[in-house]
Design an enzyme around this catalytic site. Sequence first.
Site, PDB file in Angstrom:
ATOM      1  N   ASN A  13       0.853  -1.185   0.000  1.00  0.00           N
ATOM      2  CA  ASN A  13       0.000   0.000   0.000  1.00  0.00           C
ATOM      3  C   ASN A  13       0.894   1.241   0.000  1.00  0.00           C
ATOM      4  OD1 ASN A  13      -1.874   1.981   0.467  1.00  0.00           O
ATOM      5  ND2 ASN A  13      -2.576   1.206   2.456  1.00  0.00           N
ATOM      6  N   PHE A  14       0.853   1.990  -1.085  1.00  0.00           N
ATOM      7  CA  PHE A  14       1.735   3.171  -1.202  1.00  0.00           C
ATOM      8  C   PHE A  14       1.262   4.327  -0.314  1.00  0.00           C
ATOM      9  CE2 PHE A  14       3.733   2.448  -5.734  1.00  0.00           C
ATOM     10  CZ  PHE A  14       4.088   1.165  -5.364  1.00  0.00           C
ATOM     11  N   LYS A  15       0.014   4.246   0.175  1.00  0.00           N
ATOM     12  CA  LYS A  15      -0.591   5.295   1.015  1.00  0.00           C
ATOM     13  C   LYS A  15      -0.390   6.670   0.367  1.00  0.00           C
ATOM     14  CE  LYS A  15      -0.675   2.629   5.245  1.00  0.00           C
ATOM     15  NZ  LYS A  15      -0.562   2.559   6.690  1.00  0.00           N
ATOM     16  N   GLU A  60      -5.565  -5.748  10.698  1.00  0.00           N
ATOM     17  CA  GLU A  60      -4.440  -4.881  11.057  1.00  0.00           C
ATOM     18  C   GLU A  60      -4.722  -4.178  12.381  1.00  0.00           C
ATOM     19  OE1 GLU A  60      -2.405  -3.465   7.027  1.00  0.00           O
ATOM     20  OE2 GLU A  60      -3.896  -2.056   7.737  1.00  0.00           O
ATOM     21  N   ALA A  74       3.072  -1.373   4.149  1.00  0.00           N
ATOM     22  CA  ALA A  74       3.294  -0.032   3.605  1.00  0.00           C
ATOM     23  C   ALA A  74       4.700   0.464   3.959  1.00  0.00           C
ATOM     24  CB  ALA A  74       2.238   0.936   4.120  1.00  0.00           C
ATOM     25  N   SER A  75       4.876   0.987   5.187  1.00  0.00           N
ATOM     26  CA  SER A  75       6.125   1.691   5.512  1.00  0.00           C
ATOM     27  C   SER A  75       7.382   0.837   5.342  1.00  0.00           C
ATOM     28  CB  SER A  75       6.052   2.257   6.934  1.00  0.00           C
ATOM     29  OG  SER A  75       5.753   1.249   7.858  1.00  0.00           O
ATOM     30  N   ILE A 102       0.292  -0.181  13.208  1.00  0.00           N
ATOM     31  CA  ILE A 102       0.495   0.329  11.842  1.00  0.00           C
ATOM     32  C   ILE A 102       1.580   1.407  11.831  1.00  0.00           C
ATOM     33  CG2 ILE A 102      -0.586   1.647   9.969  1.00  0.00           C
ATOM     34  CD1 ILE A 102      -3.179   0.150  10.502  1.00  0.00           C
ATOM     35  N   GLY A 144       3.215  -3.199  10.815  1.00  0.00           N
ATOM     36  CA  GLY A 144       4.557  -3.351  11.367  1.00  0.00           C
ATOM     37  C   GLY A 144       5.399  -4.432  10.708  1.00  0.00           C
ATOM     38  N   HIS A 153      -9.827   0.865   5.223  1.00  0.00           N
ATOM     39  CA  HIS A 153      -8.519   0.895   5.879  1.00  0.00           C
ATOM     40  C   HIS A 153      -8.633   1.680   7.182  1.00  0.00           C
ATOM     41  CE1 HIS A 153      -4.295   1.728   6.669  1.00  0.00           C
ATOM     42  NE2 HIS A 153      -4.041   0.685   5.899  1.00  0.00           N
TER      43      HIS A 153
END
Length: 223
Positions: free
Chosen positions: A11-13, A143, A203-204, A148, A182, A95
């Site tokens: 997920n590029f957010k 999630e 994502a991150s 997150i 995470g 989300h």
Amino acid sequence: MKLETPVIIVNFKAYIQGTGSGAGRLAKICEKVAHDTGKNIVIAVEEVDLHRISSMVDISVFSEHMDPIHPGAHTGQNLPEALKENGAKGTILNHSEDRFRIDMLKGSISRAKELELVTVVCANDADTAEAVAAFEPDFIAVEPPELIGGDISVSTSKPEVITDTIAQVKKVAAIPVLCGAGVKSGEDVKKAIELGADGILIASGIVKAEDPEKALRELAEAL
Ligand code: G3P
């Protein structure tokens, strides 16, 4: 469209590294790792980037949101037909950073079914996952919100969230369960799969990584 499992959804957010030109760079990296490893990698991008990114890569591109509307007088919403025409193969819904009213969630899932778009519905815990399973999305992604964006993965610190979600969803319908929050290492991915997850949402750990290709390769190889 049918989405093969196991899968990694990146997920590029709205991270700067995952929008505009950053999205292009990252999408190419995801495509390369998918090709090199033979693993199923899907990316979710902001709606404004959908058309360009989906024209650049041959892996599936999802939207991060979709509204339950039909063509007509709506302003500032994401029309399912427009997402599809611009290259979306599916969408993330509900989300943690984009919670949906339950009736709207139901509406978006049903619009996605009409258009054969894949739905990945997020839930913060097993009970919510069980509740949204009644709408029969294609995937449920559990999630825990507090994990997150952090460095402690759901599979390591809250394995029961994954196993409880799988058990509770199964009572309602046969829907594959993904997990996220995470996730940073191959070990986290391995653990999630051992616990019964059909893939991960991340994502991150990729988008903000110093070396996204290296980070994604490690996860893909562990899948
Ligand atoms: O959509 C994926 C997500 O919410 C998990 O984020 O940064 O913990 O991998 P992150």
